[in-house]
Scaffold this motif. Structure first.
Motif, PDB file in Angstrom:
ATOM      1  N   ASN A   1      50.244  61.435  31.654  1.00 26.66           N
ATOM      2  CA  ASN A   1      49.645  60.758  32.804  1.00 26.66           C
ATOM      3  C   ASN A   1      48.398  60.012  32.333  1.00 26.66           C
ATOM      4  OD1 ASN A   1      48.424  59.935  35.179  1.00 26.66           O
ATOM      5  ND2 ASN A   1      48.605  61.905  36.209  1.00 26.66           N
ATOM      6  N   PRO A   2      48.570  58.783  31.828  1.00 23.40           N
ATOM      7  CA  PRO A   2      47.415  58.033  31.336  1.00 23.40           C
ATOM      8  C   PRO A   2      46.626  57.389  32.472  1.00 23.40           C
ATOM      9  CG  PRO A   2      49.390  56.720  31.093  1.00 23.40           C
ATOM     10  CD  PRO A   2      49.833  58.047  31.657  1.00 23.40           C
ATOM     11  N   THR A   3      45.369  57.115  32.192  1.00 23.64           N
ATOM     12  CA  THR A   3      44.538  56.320  33.089  1.00 23.64           C
ATOM     13  C   THR A   3      44.395  54.932  32.479  1.00 23.64           C
ATOM     14  OG1 THR A   3      43.310  58.239  33.882  1.00 23.64           O
ATOM     15  CG2 THR A   3      42.256  56.083  34.146  1.00 23.64           C
ATOM     16  N   ILE A   4      44.674  53.907  33.250  1.00 18.86           N
ATOM     17  CA  ILE A   4      44.646  52.543  32.713  1.00 18.86           C
ATOM     18  C   ILE A   4      43.257  52.223  32.157  1.00 18.86           C
ATOM     19  CG2 ILE A   4      44.786  50.096  33.331  1.00 18.86           C
ATOM     20  CD1 ILE A   4      47.006  50.909  35.308  1.00 18.86           C
ATOM     21  N   GLY A   5      43.229  51.795  30.913  1.00 22.09           N
ATOM     22  CA  GLY A   5      41.983  51.389  30.284  1.00 22.09           C
ATOM     23  C   GLY A   5      41.195  52.502  29.638  1.00 22.09           C
TER      24      GLY A   5
END
Length: 588
Positions: free
Chosen positions: A14-18
């Motif tokens: 679950n990545p966070t954009i940026g």
């Protein structure tokens, strides 16, 4: 003698954009765990290093350079005994010659370095996707080999998301000239890998698995599919990563709507993948269970990734605000949700009682702010200007805007995320007030039709599906949503004895027309042929067209259907095109 195997793992992240450093740490942690279990190759999702979709961050040179720096550092930090496929961006050296400046890529990291780069071949430009804006399609058939300690080699083919979605036998047509899966099969690869960031919509997992099964059977090759999980703005990614063996059987399915790390093996003797039978996570048993999970994840991640820990909601005693309050409670915790009751002289006693009963069931705090005095102040201020006119929409909307202002004041003062509570049916036909009930940082159920709102609330009161995370405890009365909220006629309560049915067709009729018009792209004449009254169809078409200016100013709404009023909806506001059914007076 133990048969030779290639040990694999799927990291559903679950990545966070940026958040390049944070995303790299997620990949590193997964790789360290996998390496400790003897895994030789780890898969991560599409653009796992930056999060999907990064949109116009991709036009910032510093962002691209920071990704390159982070990728090299990650390669250095990874355990030396494991290879990792990482979704990333690769600059296109031919961009001065008229090509797009970037590739959507996968990097093979091993032994402290970037060993190979693979480029996405098919770039989607429909619905929420706009990859042709940034990326050049790759030309190469992407393969690499892993050598085992005994000298055996396993040849793997790499594809990225859309590369999987162009099988003419499955779809009955081709959307692109090439089929990357067929190309890999023609090269005789042992295993096909697909790194994806595929957004959720209702029932999509069943389609994905059918497509994967068809491809595995058609080409007699196992396929590993890893999908991103989590909410990024209006998009929700459900994970549910899958491994199919060459017989089209599911051998791994990762948890839905949650990060996960799954292990499996490629057995060289069998020429196929194997895994523990318990590695197949169950899916929610119903569409309501899917949607509930998606909405809770969407609210939870939107709040977390935007820096909010608490939410405020206007509680009207109606079913829409009840569902949003339940979602927020599951996403953030009961102690982090504030429900605000704002009764007017037109609010019924039972609406207040229903709102309090809901708050008690959920365990959330409430505040009551009566707005009669504020309404009188508006009346006094506008008395001369409105003299000689009758009470109407303007006065009704003032009430909604007073409530919207109060909620925004609370949100600003105490750092709450304001969740708007309008549903898709209302947003479609403009049965909502700009700068009033449309106020908010996130529209939690903006893609949920009214009939589905009722279905979700009934499901919430009765379901014990173990595959659904974030279930809420039922009250002592055996319910979450009070029965009175489920059974009373819906009303905005902006004038005496008002009902939604005074202004709109019944919701069963309205939602069927809207689904046919918006999702299935049926013409008004087709909708009439399906059994709907021409006058009602024309009226709904006109309302949908005229409400476009409201939708353009609405907060982002979580997407759960194939056609949402968000990133993928691109209608003009100033337009004279209204496709209605010809009436006898207008027919040629």
């Amino acid at each position: 003698m133990t048969p030779p195997t290639l040990s694999l793992a799927i990291a559903q992240l679950n990545p966070t954009i940026g958040d390049l450093a944070g995303n790299a740490q997620q990949i590193l942690t997964a790789a360290q765990t996998a390496a400790s279990q003897g895994v030789r190759l780890l898969l991560t999702p599409e653009l796992s290093l930056c999060g999907y979709p990064p949109r116009d961050l991709l036009i910032q040179p510093r962002f691209i350079q920071a990704m390159a720096d982070t990728l090299h550092q990650l390669a250095h930090d990874l355990p030396p005994q494991i290879a990792v496929l990482v979704g990333t961006i690769d600059p296109n050296q031919r961009s001065p010659l008229g090509e797009k400046p970037l590739f959507n890529s996968v990097a093979l990291l091993e032994q402290g370095a970037i060993q190979q780069i693979f480029h996405k071949r098919l770039l989607p430009t429909y619905d929420v996707f706009d990859e042709d804006r940034y990326f050049q399609p790759g030309d190469d058939i992407n393969t690499f080999a892993v050598t085992l300690p005994d000298g055996h080699r396993v040849t793997l083919g790499v594809t990225i998301c859309e590369d999987l979605w162009n099988d003419e036998e499955f779809w009955g047509k081709r959307s692109y000239q090439v089929n990357p899966i067929a190309d890999l099969a023609s090269q005789g690869v042992d295993l096909v890998l697909n790194l994806s960031a595929s957004p959720y919509s209702v029932g999509k997992q069943a389609i994905r698995e059918a497509m994967l099964r068809h491809a595995a059977l058609r080409h007699q090759v196992p396929i590993l599919y890893v999908n991103q999980v989590g909410g990024n703005d209006d998009l929700i990614f459900d994970g549910s990563s899958v491994a199919m063996n060459a017989q089209g059987q599911t051998v791994v399915r990762a948890l839905p709507f949650q990060p996960d790390l799954q292990f499996l093996d490629y057995d060289l003797t069998l020429g196929d993948v194997t895994a523990d039978p318990e590695a197949i996570a169950p899916q929610p048993a119903s569409h309501d269970g899917e949607i509930w999970s998606a909405l809770v994840l969407g609210v939870q991640d939107y709040a977390r990734k935007c820096g909010f820990s608490r939410a405020v909601i206007g509680l009207s005693g109606g079913i829409d605000s009840a569902l949003v309050a339940a979602i927020a409670t599951a996403a953030l915790g009961a102690d982090q949700v504030l429900g605000v009751l704002m009764p007017s002289p037109y609010s019924s006693d039972h609406s207040l009682a229903d709102a309090y009963a809901l708050a008690k069931n959920l365990g959330i705090r409430t505040e009551t702010l009566a707005i009669a005095g504020l309404m009188s102040a508006y009346d006094d201020t506008l008395e001369d200007l409105f003299a000689g006119t009758s009470f109407g929409i303007a006065e009704e909307n003032i009430q909604s805007r007073i409530r919207g202002n109060l909620l925004m004041a609370i949100a600003n003062k105490f750092g709450y995320l304001l969740l708007s509570t309008g549903n898709k049916s209302e947003l479609a036909v403009g049965y909502c007030t700009l700068y009033g009930d449309m106020n908010g940082g996130l529209a939690a159920i903006a893609d949920v039709p009214k009939t589905r709102v009722y279905s979700l609330c009934r499901w919430l009161n009765s379901s014990d599906d173990p595959a659904v995370p974030w279930r809420l405890p039922q009250s002592a009365a055996g319910e979450i949503i009070p029965d009175a909220i489920l059974t009373k006629p819906p009303s905005a309560e902006l004038k005496p004895d008002q009902k939604d049915s005074d202004s709109l067709p019944d919701y069963d009729t309205l939602d069927d027309i809207l689904c046919r018009l918006i999702t299935r792209h049926q013409s008004p004449s087709d909708i009439v042929t399906a059994g709907h009254d021409p006058g009602i169809v024309n009226r709904v078409v006109q309302l949908v067209t005229r409400a476009e200016f409201k939708r353009k100013q609405a907060p982002p709404g979580l997407k759960i259907t194939d056609r949402a009023f968000g990133t993928g909806w691109r209608m003009p506001i100033a337009s004279r095109w209204i496709a209605t059914v010809p009436t006898p007076s207008s027919a040629p």
